[in-house]
Design a protein around this motif. Structure first.
Motif, PDB file in Angstrom:
ATOM      1  N   PRO A   1      76.714  55.227  61.101  1.00  0.00           N
ATOM      2  CA  PRO A   1      76.426  54.008  60.327  1.00  0.00           C
ATOM      3  C   PRO A   1      74.918  53.781  60.290  1.00  0.00           C
ATOM      4  O   PRO A   1      74.391  52.788  60.800  1.00  0.00           O
ATOM      5  CB  PRO A   1      77.153  52.928  61.121  1.00  0.00           C
ATOM      6  CG  PRO A   1      77.086  53.413  62.541  1.00  0.00           C
ATOM      7  CD  PRO A   1      77.188  54.912  62.462  1.00  0.00           C
ATOM      8  N   ALA A   2      74.194  54.714  59.690  1.00  0.00           N
ATOM      9  CA  ALA A   2      72.742  54.744  59.798  1.00  0.00           C
ATOM     10  C   ALA A   2      72.101  53.549  59.099  1.00  0.00           C
ATOM     11  O   ALA A   2      72.446  53.214  57.968  1.00  0.00           O
ATOM     12  CB  ALA A   2      72.202  56.043  59.201  1.00  0.00           C
ATOM     13  N   ALA A   3      71.144  52.929  59.774  1.00  0.00           N
ATOM     14  CA  ALA A   3      70.341  51.861  59.188  1.00  0.00           C
ATOM     15  C   ALA A   3      69.083  52.476  58.583  1.00  0.00           C
ATOM     16  O   ALA A   3      68.501  53.398  59.151  1.00  0.00           O
ATOM     17  CB  ALA A   3      69.964  50.835  60.252  1.00  0.00           C
ATOM     18  N   GLY A   4      68.665  51.972  57.431  1.00  0.00           N
ATOM     19  CA  GLY A   4      67.459  52.507  56.808  1.00  0.00           C
ATOM     20  C   GLY A   4      67.476  52.333  55.315  1.00  0.00           C
ATOM     21  O   GLY A   4      68.152  51.442  54.777  1.00  0.00           O
ATOM     22  N   LEU A   5      66.730  53.169  54.628  1.00  0.00           N
ATOM     23  CA  LEU A   5      66.581  53.087  53.179  1.00  0.00           C
ATOM     24  C   LEU A   5      67.141  54.321  52.490  1.00  0.00           C
ATOM     25  O   LEU A   5      66.903  55.449  52.926  1.00  0.00           O
ATOM     26  CB  LEU A   5      65.099  52.959  52.803  1.00  0.00           C
ATOM     27  CG  LEU A   5      64.391  51.642  53.142  1.00  0.00           C
ATOM     28  CD1 LEU A   5      62.894  51.778  52.881  1.00  0.00           C
ATOM     29  CD2 LEU A   5      64.974  50.481  52.338  1.00  0.00           C
ATOM     30  N   PHE A   6      67.874  54.094  51.434  1.00  0.00           N
ATOM     31  CA  PHE A   6      68.306  55.164  50.530  1.00  0.00           C
ATOM     32  C   PHE A   6      68.248  54.577  49.127  1.00  0.00           C
ATOM     33  O   PHE A   6      69.093  53.766  48.739  1.00  0.00           O
ATOM     34  CB  PHE A   6      69.720  55.641  50.851  1.00  0.00           C
ATOM     35  CG  PHE A   6      70.148  56.853  50.050  1.00  0.00           C
ATOM     36  CD1 PHE A   6      70.009  58.129  50.578  1.00  0.00           C
ATOM     37  CD2 PHE A   6      70.672  56.709  48.770  1.00  0.00           C
ATOM     38  CE1 PHE A   6      70.387  59.252  49.834  1.00  0.00           C
ATOM     39  CE2 PHE A   6      71.050  57.817  48.028  1.00  0.00           C
ATOM     40  CZ  PHE A   6      70.907  59.094  48.565  1.00  0.00           C
ATOM     41  N   GLY A   7      67.206  54.959  48.389  1.00  0.00           N
ATOM     42  CA  GLY A   7      67.038  54.415  47.056  1.00  0.00           C
ATOM     43  C   GLY A   7      65.855  55.056  46.373  1.00  0.00           C
ATOM     44  O   GLY A   7      65.258  56.010  46.878  1.00  0.00           O
ATOM     45  N   LEU A   8      65.507  54.542  45.222  1.00  0.00           N
ATOM     46  CA  LEU A   8      64.451  55.111  44.394  1.00  0.00           C
ATOM     47  C   LEU A   8      63.209  54.233  44.453  1.00  0.00           C
ATOM     48  O   LEU A   8      63.248  53.061  44.053  1.00  0.00           O
ATOM     49  CB  LEU A   8      64.927  55.260  42.951  1.00  0.00           C
ATOM     50  CG  LEU A   8      66.161  56.152  42.750  1.00  0.00           C
ATOM     51  CD1 LEU A   8      66.626  56.075  41.305  1.00  0.00           C
ATOM     52  CD2 LEU A   8      65.860  57.585  43.148  1.00  0.00           C
ATOM     53  N   ALA A   9      62.125  54.798  44.949  1.00  0.00           N
ATOM     54  CA  ALA A   9      60.849  54.098  44.954  1.00  0.00           C
ATOM     55  C   ALA A   9      60.153  54.324  43.624  1.00  0.00           C
ATOM     56  O   ALA A   9      60.135  55.444  43.096  1.00  0.00           O
ATOM     57  CB  ALA A   9      59.973  54.593  46.102  1.00  0.00           C
ATOM     58  N   VAL A  10      59.587  53.269  43.074  1.00  0.00           N
ATOM     59  CA  VAL A  10      58.803  53.391  41.853  1.00  0.00           C
ATOM     60  C   VAL A  10      57.442  53.967  42.234  1.00  0.00           C
ATOM     61  O   VAL A  10      56.672  53.333  42.952  1.00  0.00           O
ATOM     62  CB  VAL A  10      58.640  52.035  41.155  1.00  0.00           C
ATOM     63  CG1 VAL A  10      57.759  52.170  39.912  1.00  0.00           C
ATOM     64  CG2 VAL A  10      60.002  51.451  40.779  1.00  0.00           C
TER      65      VAL A  10
ATOM     66  N   VAL B   1      65.962  56.991  57.901  1.00  0.00           N
ATOM     67  CA  VAL B   1      66.608  56.157  58.914  1.00  0.00           C
ATOM     68  C   VAL B   1      65.550  55.277  59.564  1.00  0.00           C
ATOM     69  O   VAL B   1      64.474  55.752  59.931  1.00  0.00           O
ATOM     70  CB  VAL B   1      67.317  57.022  59.963  1.00  0.00           C
ATOM     71  CG1 VAL B   1      67.917  56.148  61.072  1.00  0.00           C
ATOM     72  CG2 VAL B   1      68.411  57.861  59.312  1.00  0.00           C
ATOM     73  N   ALA B   2      65.846  54.006  59.707  1.00  0.00           N
ATOM     74  CA  ALA B   2      64.898  53.068  60.310  1.00  0.00           C
ATOM     75  C   ALA B   2      64.737  53.356  61.793  1.00  0.00           C
ATOM     76  O   ALA B   2      65.737  53.452  62.516  1.00  0.00           O
ATOM     77  CB  ALA B   2      65.373  51.633  60.112  1.00  0.00           C
ATOM     78  N   PRO B   3      63.502  53.486  62.292  1.00  0.00           N
ATOM     79  CA  PRO B   3      63.306  53.733  63.717  1.00  0.00           C
ATOM     80  C   PRO B   3      63.633  52.528  64.582  1.00  0.00           C
ATOM     81  O   PRO B   3      63.912  52.668  65.772  1.00  0.00           O
ATOM     82  CB  PRO B   3      61.818  54.089  63.811  1.00  0.00           C
ATOM     83  CG  PRO B   3      61.196  53.409  62.631  1.00  0.00           C
ATOM     84  CD  PRO B   3      62.231  53.458  61.557  1.00  0.00           C
ATOM     85  N   TYR B   4      63.593  51.342  63.974  1.00  0.00           N
ATOM     86  CA  TYR B   4      63.931  50.124  64.709  1.00  0.00           C
ATOM     87  C   TYR B   4      64.298  49.040  63.709  1.00  0.00           C
ATOM     88  O   TYR B   4      64.071  49.175  62.512  1.00  0.00           O
ATOM     89  CB  TYR B   4      62.786  49.680  65.619  1.00  0.00           C
ATOM     90  CG  TYR B   4      61.503  49.237  64.940  1.00  0.00           C
ATOM     91  CD1 TYR B   4      60.811  48.119  65.390  1.00  0.00           C
ATOM     92  CD2 TYR B   4      60.942  49.938  63.864  1.00  0.00           C
ATOM     93  CE1 TYR B   4      59.624  47.709  64.789  1.00  0.00           C
ATOM     94  CE2 TYR B   4      59.759  49.549  63.271  1.00  0.00           C
ATOM     95  CZ  TYR B   4      59.110  48.424  63.738  1.00  0.00           C
ATOM     96  OH  TYR B   4      57.928  48.025  63.147  1.00  0.00           O
ATOM     97  N   ASP B   5      64.926  47.962  64.200  1.00  0.00           N
ATOM     98  CA  ASP B   5      65.450  46.930  63.317  1.00  0.00           C
ATOM     99  C   ASP B   5      64.372  45.891  63.033  1.00  0.00           C
ATOM    100  O   ASP B   5      64.389  44.780  63.574  1.00  0.00           O
ATOM    101  CB  ASP B   5      66.685  46.282  63.943  1.00  0.00           C
ATOM    102  CG  ASP B   5      67.786  47.294  64.200  1.00  0.00           C
ATOM    103  OD1 ASP B   5      68.020  48.134  63.311  1.00  0.00           O
ATOM    104  OD2 ASP B   5      68.392  47.265  65.280  1.00  0.00           O
ATOM    105  N   ASN B   6      63.441  46.247  62.168  1.00  0.00           N
ATOM    106  CA  ASN B   6      62.316  45.403  61.847  1.00  0.00           C
ATOM    107  C   ASN B   6      62.143  45.350  60.335  1.00  0.00           C
ATOM    108  O   ASN B   6      62.080  46.385  59.669  1.00  0.00           O
ATOM    109  CB  ASN B   6      61.051  45.953  62.523  1.00  0.00           C
ATOM    110  CG  ASN B   6      59.828  45.127  62.233  1.00  0.00           C
ATOM    111  OD1 ASN B   6      59.172  45.333  61.221  1.00  0.00           O
ATOM    112  ND2 ASN B   6      59.516  44.193  63.109  1.00  0.00           N
ATOM    113  N   ALA B   7      62.064  44.132  59.790  1.00  0.00           N
ATOM    114  CA  ALA B   7      62.008  43.986  58.336  1.00  0.00           C
ATOM    115  C   ALA B   7      60.744  44.604  57.746  1.00  0.00           C
ATOM    116  O   ALA B   7      60.772  45.131  56.630  1.00  0.00           O
ATOM    117  CB  ALA B   7      62.091  42.502  57.974  1.00  0.00           C
TER     118      ALA B   7
END
Length: 479
Positions: free
Chosen positions: A250-259, A388-394
């Motif tokens: 259940p990986a936390a992080g980003l998966f999307g398209l950067a402009v 994957v986010a290394p830590y839970d920080n916005a």
């Protein structure tokens, strides 16, 4: 030809001998300097033979590394670590005088250390006694330990004994080309009458292409395939291993398209929003796996922001109405400028092709002509971010998503970094999230997709949000 051989089932592997681990990618190398890229195999090897002050356990929580305990004082501006009785690979004792310059070097690596940009609050690292280190911060950072637990912060002495660290493993020579044998480092405080580690506590580590790693596993010649992403998922599906062996984090992080380009059609935020609302996220994720969660916001949850994740304006429309709204926006552009063309940089492999097929279909449906390019293409308009986010920080999410975001959003992210108090940081973070979302600088699609093949003998392997599985926390609970 390899895929044609993937017909064997993958039942139980005997619980004897070393744990055999395949990492998707090249043969792992120790990350002792800027010349070694932070690939998955390199990070796994570094974590195994050169732990940091702290490390992650099997479920992604903090546990002791070279430091056996620590305290946090001065409202989170000072961390004091007491070192355990550890030894370097050459048998010499680990002392604070060794650790301090290694930590300073890590922070000075900048872009070659993926977590260094998030450790800029560190003001000083000093030796208090031969066993005690103090790290002072200019600003409070309650999440510091999660950053110091990253493999990127593994402490390697590059000037001695081929640049190894203090364990928990030691490297040994092996006759098999492309593989490494890792044996547990002996505890200096062990009972002299203790028989020591068994062969089952050893690990044989190799890096190889996904198809070979999967083939080795289904033929019961390995215990673990690690480092799987969407790029190689179709190969795994073709192999059809036993469902009990397929594990998804259940990986936390980003998966999307950067402009990454704001030229032409993507120069206007409303046009970027049309692209964002064109994608059928539910169709994309369910086509890959029912365990893959779609996402429409940059932040997955509130985290340390002062507000819940900012919902894009386009996401307030019901999903069935979004393509029509996007087509209307594109049609207005086409009437003046012609068919908009968007270059999308995606990874290779069959998973990249599967992803491209769905993204391209949705863009064609609203009147946009997409072109697929390589992930490193400098001429791309949109580029996939899969991290994957290394830590839970916005701030991590916002900084990683802000590739070419507006100056106002960049300023708010920087204000969050420099905030003197946690409430100030939360307020600046919420502002940055709002500005980046309104700017449509990043198009979220889902959470990162990370898979492994895990033999039943590895009873301690646990899925977790960090998608991280240390080699000393696989086979059996050491307690």
């Amino acid at each position: 030809m390899i895929l044609a051989l993937l017909a064997a089932g993958c039942g139980r592997r005997a619980d004897v001998g070393p744990v055999d681990v395949s990492v998707i990618g090249p043969t792992p190398r120790l990350m002792s300097g800027a010349r070694v890229p932070p690939l998955t195999g390199n990070r796994i090897l570094t974590d195994a033979v050169a732990e940091g002050l702290v490390r992650f356990d099997a479920v992604g929580q903090i546990e002791a590394g070279i430091a056996e305990r620590w305290i946090v004082i001065d409202d989170g501006r000072s961390y004091i670590f007491r070192l355990r009785n550890a030894q370097w690979s050459d048998g010499s004792a680990v002392r604070a005088a060794d650790i301090v310059p290694l930590l300073r070097r890590k922070l000075a690596q900048g872009g070659t250390n993926s977590v260094a940009p998030y450790l800029t609050a560190v003001e000083s690292i000093v030796e208090m006694t031969p066993e005690v280190i103090e790290i002072e911060l200019a600003r409070p950072r309650p999440d510091l330990l999660k950053l110091f637990a990253q493999p990127d912060m593994g402490l390697v002495r590059p000037d001695r004994n081929a640049g190894e660290g203090a364990g928990p493993f030691r490297r040994r020579d092996t006759k098999e080309r492309g593989s490494l044998l890792l044996v547990p480092a002996l505890d200096p405080d062990r009972d002299p009458d203790d028989d020591g580690p068994t062969p089952e506590q050893n690990v044989r580590l190799r890096g190889e292409r996904a198809a070979l790693a999967i083939l080795r596993f289904v033929e019961r010649r390995s215990d673990l395939v690690s480092g799987g992403t969407i790029a190689d998922w179709p190969i795994l599906q073709t192999a059809n291993p036993a469902p009990a062996n397929v594990r998804i984090d259940p990986a936390a992080g980003l998966f999307g398209l950067a402009v990454v380009s704001r030229q032409g059609f993507l120069a206007e935020a409303a046009n970027r929003a049309a692209i964002a609302q064109a994608f059928d996220r539910a169709d994309l994720t369910t086509a890959i796996s029912p365990d893959w969660a779609a996402r429409e916001t940059v932040l997955p949850e509130q985290l340390d922001s002062a507000a819940p994740p900012m919902v894009p304006a386009w996401a307030t429309l019901p999903p069935e109405q979004r393509p029509a709204a996007a087509r209307t926006r594109v049609a207005a552009w086409r009437a003046v400028h012609g068919v908009p063309v968007v270059r999308i940089a995606l990874p290779g492999g069959p998973g990249g092709t599967m992803l491209w097929a769905r993204l391209a279909r949705d863009l064609y449906a609203i009147g946009v002509r997409p072109i697929r390019t390589a992930l490193d293409d400098a001429a791309a308009d949109l580029r996939l971010v899969d991290a994957v986010a290394p830590y839970d920080n916005a701030r991590w999410y916002l900084a990683e998503a802000c590739v070419t975001c507006a100056a106002e959003a960049q300023a708010a992210i920087e204000a969050a970094r420099l905030a003197d108090t946690l409430p100030q940081r939360a307020t600046a973070t919420a502002l940055a999230d709002r500005l980046l979302t309104e700017d449509v600088a990043f198009i979220p699609l889902a959470r990162p997709f990370r898979w492994s093949l895990v033999a039943l003998r590895l009873r301690q392997w646990q899925p977790n949000a960090r998608a991280w599985h240390p080699l000393n926390r696989l086979r059996a609970d050491p307690n």
